[in-house]
Design a protein around this motif. Structure first.
Motif, PDB file in Angstrom:
ATOM      1  N   LEU A  11      -6.090  -8.278   5.500  1.00  0.00           N
ATOM      2  CA  LEU A  11      -5.361  -8.260   6.776  1.00  0.00           C
ATOM      3  C   LEU A  11      -6.074  -9.059   7.867  1.00  0.00           C
ATOM      4  N   ALA A  12      -7.367  -9.367   7.657  1.00  0.00           N
ATOM      5  CA  ALA A  12      -8.176  -9.964   8.727  1.00  0.00           C
ATOM      6  C   ALA A  12      -7.528 -11.211   9.339  1.00  0.00           C
ATOM      7  N   ASP A  13      -6.872 -12.033   8.510  1.00  0.00           N
ATOM      8  CA  ASP A  13      -6.218 -13.224   9.089  1.00  0.00           C
ATOM      9  C   ASP A  13      -4.726 -13.263   8.736  1.00  0.00           C
ATOM     10  N   ALA A  14      -4.134 -12.065   8.583  1.00  0.00           N
ATOM     11  CA  ALA A  14      -2.709 -12.004   8.197  1.00  0.00           C
ATOM     12  C   ALA A  14      -1.794 -12.171   9.407  1.00  0.00           C
ATOM     13  N   THR A  15      -0.728 -12.953   9.211  1.00  0.00           N
ATOM     14  CA  THR A  15       0.289 -13.120  10.251  1.00  0.00           C
ATOM     15  C   THR A  15       1.373 -12.056  10.086  1.00  0.00           C
ATOM     16  N   ALA A  16       1.672 -11.726   8.817  1.00  0.00           N
ATOM     17  CA  ALA A  16       2.710 -10.737   8.531  1.00  0.00           C
ATOM     18  C   ALA A  16       2.235  -9.847   7.393  1.00  0.00           C
TER      19      ALA A  16
END
Ligand code: DGY
Length: 320
Positions: free
Chosen positions: A44-49
């Motif tokens: 999730l650290a660099d998740a957009t969705a």
């Protein structure tokens, strides 16, 4: 603009994944076991969705792990697993999958209703245990549905679809909602709005089709059960904690009500041990939307919501 990163926290049908792959870089947890929190947080650290399942808790900790998150697309119509208020405060859009699972869930509710009123589970267990039997005039008599009253708590899409099926079996419909359904729907179903007390006291079958929220937690408790007819049946395809399961077990044991058909449980995946031992209850493992077609449609709708939001368009089925 950098490529959006989409994290899928569980296994979803390929048709949904294919849509997501056409939008951005997709990482998916490809296992039926729940995703370990540390794996999820790292992704999730660099998740957009994030595309989530009803078994994921999307809470403050989830959001804290996802500083760039714009959208949570839940692959379920129910979204009690999501802290919508926290998402809204963070500016994160939340979507669900209404509509596409209406028929499958109503079919399942009708199936439970038929199973419990006609004692089909009991009959199956008798044969599978190879207990000697022969046809008898009074063997395993059930309850007919024609002319019986079905009380639906929560006449949304699934409630209407169940009522339509039940009408074909000759049942009369009453419902309880915060507000009255459209007059055209009432006419089509021959349904009337009644208070919850009246619904419980006068229905032969009570079906729960309302969302789970603090307002519906233990809506069906010991008092509600004791206001039902001793000949009545309870069907729950909504969410387990709407029913006080311990109170239900007592009511089924002591004949306060006649039986229950349950697709959902208070502490899923655990099932109250008292339910396992009872013959007048039908239990299935949260199968409401479990058809190949429906699960595909749910994944596709979630993916289309991601596509809309990441393209700057309004989501198709937004919660907030
Ligand atoms: C839902 O979508 O909320 C259902 O419970 C899944 O079966």
């Amino acid at each position: 603009m950098s490529t959006p990163r989409i994290v899928v926290t569980g296994r979803i049908p390929d048709s949904g994944l294919e849509i997501l792959q056409s939008i951005g870089e997709v990482w998916a947890w490809g296992d039926d076991r729940p995703i370990p929190t540390e794996v999820r947080n790292a992704q999730l650290a660099d998740a957009t969705a994030a595309v989530t399942l009803l078994t994921d808790q999307v809470d403050v900790a989830f959001l804290a792990a996802a500083p760039e998150l714009q959208l949570v697309a839940n692959v379920a119509v129910g979204y009690n697993n999501i802290d919508v208020e926290a998402c809204t405060a963070r500016g994160v859009t939340v979507t669900n999958t209404p509509g596409v699972l209406t028929d499958a869930t109503a079919d399942l509710a009708m199936g439970l209703l038929l199973m419990v009123t006609r004692r089909l589970g009991e009959g199956e267990r008798l044969l599978r245990s190879q207990t000697p039997w022969k046809w008898g005039m009074f063997m395993m008599l059930g309850t007919g549905l024609q002319g019986r009253r079905l009380g639906i708590v929560g006449l949304g899409g699934i409630g209407v679809a169940l009522a339509t099926r039940a009408r074909a079996f000759g049942m009369e419909i009453v419902y309880h909602n915060r507000s009255a359904a459209d007059a055209a729907i009432e006419r089509q179903l021959g349904a009337s709005l009644v208070g919850l007390d009246e619904l419980l006291a006068t229905s032969d079958v009570v079906s729960l089709n309302c969302p789970y929220s603090p307002a519906t937690h233990h809506l069906i408790d010991a008092a509600a059960l004791s206001s039902m007819r001793p000949s009545a049946f309870l069907i729950n395809t909504a969410r387990g904690p709407i029913v006080d399961e311990a109170a239900l077990v007592s009511a089924l044991q002591d004949g306060t009500i006649a039986g229950a058909g349950l697709d959902v449980f208070e502490n899923e995946p655990e099932v109250h041990p008292g339910l396992i031992d009872l013959d007048n209850v039908v239990i299935v493992p949260h199968l409401g939307s479990a058809t190949v077609e429906t699960r595909g449609a749910m994944a596709e709708l979630a993916a289309k919501n991601v596509a809309a939001v990441l393209a700057g368009r309004a989501p198709i089925t937004a919660i907030n």
